[in-house]
Design a protein around this motif. Structure first.
Motif, PDB file in Angstrom:
ATOM      1  N   ASP A   1     -13.855  -0.366  -1.075  1.00  0.00           N
ATOM      2  CA  ASP A   1     -13.001   0.813  -1.214  1.00  0.00           C
ATOM      3  C   ASP A   1     -12.971   1.416  -2.613  1.00  0.00           C
ATOM      4  O   ASP A   1     -12.507   2.541  -2.787  1.00  0.00           O
TER       5      ASP A   1
ATOM      6  N   LYS B   1      -8.426   2.488  -2.987  1.00  0.00           N
ATOM      7  CA  LYS B   1      -9.090   3.789  -3.021  1.00  0.00           C
ATOM      8  C   LYS B   1      -8.347   4.747  -3.958  1.00  0.00           C
ATOM      9  O   LYS B   1      -8.961   5.374  -4.840  1.00  0.00           O
TER      10      LYS B   1
ATOM     11  N   LEU C   1     -12.968  -6.403  -0.563  1.00  0.00           N
ATOM     12  CA  LEU C   1     -12.142  -5.215  -0.363  1.00  0.00           C
ATOM     13  C   LEU C   1     -12.295  -4.249  -1.541  1.00  0.00           C
ATOM     14  O   LEU C   1     -12.421  -3.034  -1.350  1.00  0.00           O
TER      15      LEU C   1
ATOM     16  N   THR D   1       0.802  -1.221   0.000  1.00  0.00           N
ATOM     17  CA  THR D   1       0.000   0.000   0.000  1.00  0.00           C
ATOM     18  C   THR D   1       0.839   1.276   0.000  1.00  0.00           C
ATOM     19  O   THR D   1       0.288   2.366  -0.174  1.00  0.00           O
TER      20      THR D   1
ATOM     21  N   THR E   1      -3.294   2.160  -3.180  1.00  0.00           N
ATOM     22  CA  THR E   1      -4.378   1.466  -2.494  1.00  0.00           C
ATOM     23  C   THR E   1      -5.541   1.337  -3.468  1.00  0.00           C
ATOM     24  O   THR E   1      -5.568   1.971  -4.527  1.00  0.00           O
TER      25      THR E   1
END
Length: 425
Positions: free
Chosen positions: A113, A73, A109, A67, A71
């Motif tokens: 996100d 996001k 996940l 990360t 990420t």
């Protein structure tokens, strides 16, 4: 919720049409001139292109495990910033999604996100680098849409053959990073004149094309949908061209940097120009352009591969392989290949970046019509801007294209009718 996009140029059914577009509850409900809708939020897109959301079948989001590079996001925000609404995330993560349970966790996940639609690849082999075959049916049931070992070529023909048989049985694609490790010899850039000038070890083109030749024969034998990642050599293009003429079920992608750059653009030992496959010779670059024009190459995919600045700074011998691309791809390709060089039409570029990848992988994406999900990208083709590092949403800043003057910056991106990116006026 209602949104009315007014006065845009809409890419619809292969044509550019002056139309308004109405979105209600996440779906396109009307297209036409002088549309009106009570209580709708109106967005004026005069002089702008309204396109299907772009589809990228090749991104690296680094989470979990890495990360500090990216990420889910930040990667998906970068995709939205570039006009992408559907992306496909590679499995070179830690842990690798190589079991049904790990795929389930990764899909969850992604959904939690991600701000765009993220399709998840499952691995071809355990840990990506082994010859151990996996529970492909279980991974598909858990949400894997296809299988890939991207970052690592499958070294054993028998392993690839058995994986292809399993993928064919499940009616999913086998997506290959093609690279024969025995032909790498520690190379860090293309084995050519620039490598000799800079005193750097080269990567032979046959490390790619020889494995494609092997896999095409295996794909013919198994009937699998075989997809080749980031083709980069003239020999690779010709092999795929011949295979298609013989009815082999093969598709392939090319990355923006291989279309726009060659080894001639590397003027010094600079880690920002280290990518895998490497920037090839000018004749390879020209073969890639010919390949997209004659239909040999099906689509453009970014291979968005973010790294930290420390990992990319300095000598190419020690820098990480990879270049970012989600936020720059459309604007660079439109500016250089459509507007300046006129190699492609705008319609061709949009097909390569939306319709074609969606059709090849059977995604519900890539087209605008009444009843379709409102996955849309609006681009400003009129005003020139500069690509600046401060504008990036990605954690990765590792691209040599920073500072380029471009047209076609993203103005707005919408996923299921929700605005996930909008440029500030």
């Amino acid at each position: 919720m209602k949104l009315l996009l007014k006065n845009g140029t809409v890419y619809q059914a292969g044509k550019l049409l002056k139309n308004d577009l109405l979105v209600e509850n996440g779906v396109i409900t009307a297209l036409g001139t002088e549309l009106k809708a009570d209580s709708a939020q109106v967005i004026d897109v005069t002089d702008k292109l309204v396109a299907p959301g772009l589809v990228d079948v090749h991104v690296h989001y680094r989470e979990p495990g890495f990360t500090h590079k990216e990420t889910i996001k930040t990667g998906s925000l970068a995709a939205a910033h570039g006009g992408y609404t559907t992306v496909c995330a590679m499995p070179n993560l830690d842990p690798v999604p190589d079991t049904p349970a790990k795929v389930t966790a990764q899909v969850a996940l992604n959904e939690a996100d991600g701000v765009v639609k993220i399709k998840q690849y499952g691995a071809i082999t355990a840990g990506l680098k082994s010859d151990e075959l996996l529970d492909y049916a279980g991974m598909k049931a858990a949400g894997a849409f296809a299988f890939s070992n991207d970052g690592c070529g499958v070294q054993t023909a028998g392993t690839m053959y058995q994986a292809m048989l399993a993928a064919k049985k499940l009616d999913v694609a086998l997506v290959a990073h093609v690279e024969d490790n025995s032909l790498l010899f520690g190379g860090v850039m293309n084995a050519g004149k620039k490598a000799k000038e800079l005193g750097l070890p080269g990567i032979l083109g046959i490390s790619e094309s020889s494995q494609i030749a092997r896999d095409l024969l295996l794909a013919k034998e198994t009937g699998v949908h075989y997809h080749v990642c980031h083709v980069s050599t003239k020999e690779s293009v010709e092999l795929i061209r011949i295979a298609k003429k013989h009815g082999i079920n093969v598709t392939c992608e090319v990355s923006p940097h291989h279309l726009l750059l060659s080894e001639d653009d590397i003027v010094k030992n600079d880690g920002f120009y280290k990518m895998n496959p490497p920037l090839r010779a000018n004749e390879d670059q020209q073969a890639l352009l010919t390949g997209i024009l004659d239909g040999t190459i099906d689509m453009i995919a970014t291979d968005h591969a973010p790294h930290s600045i420390d990992e990319k700074t300095g000598d190419m011998r020690t820098a990480a392989f990879g270049i970012t691309g989600s936020e720059t791809a459309f604007a660079l390709l439109y500016t250089q290949l459509v507007k300046q060089q006129q190699v492609l039409t705008l319609e061709q570029l949009l097909e390569l970046m939306s319709k074609n990848p969606a059709e090849a992988f059977k995604f519900e994406a890539g087209s605008i019509f009444a009843g379709a999900k409102a996955d849309l990208a609006v681009f400003d083709l009129k005003h020139e801007t500069t690509i600046t590092e401060a504008d990036y949403f990605s954690r990765g800043k590792n691209t040599p294209f920073t500072g380029e003057r471009v047209f076609g910056q993203t103005y707005l991106t919408m996923v299921d009718g929700n605005v996930v990116y909008q440029k500030e006026d």
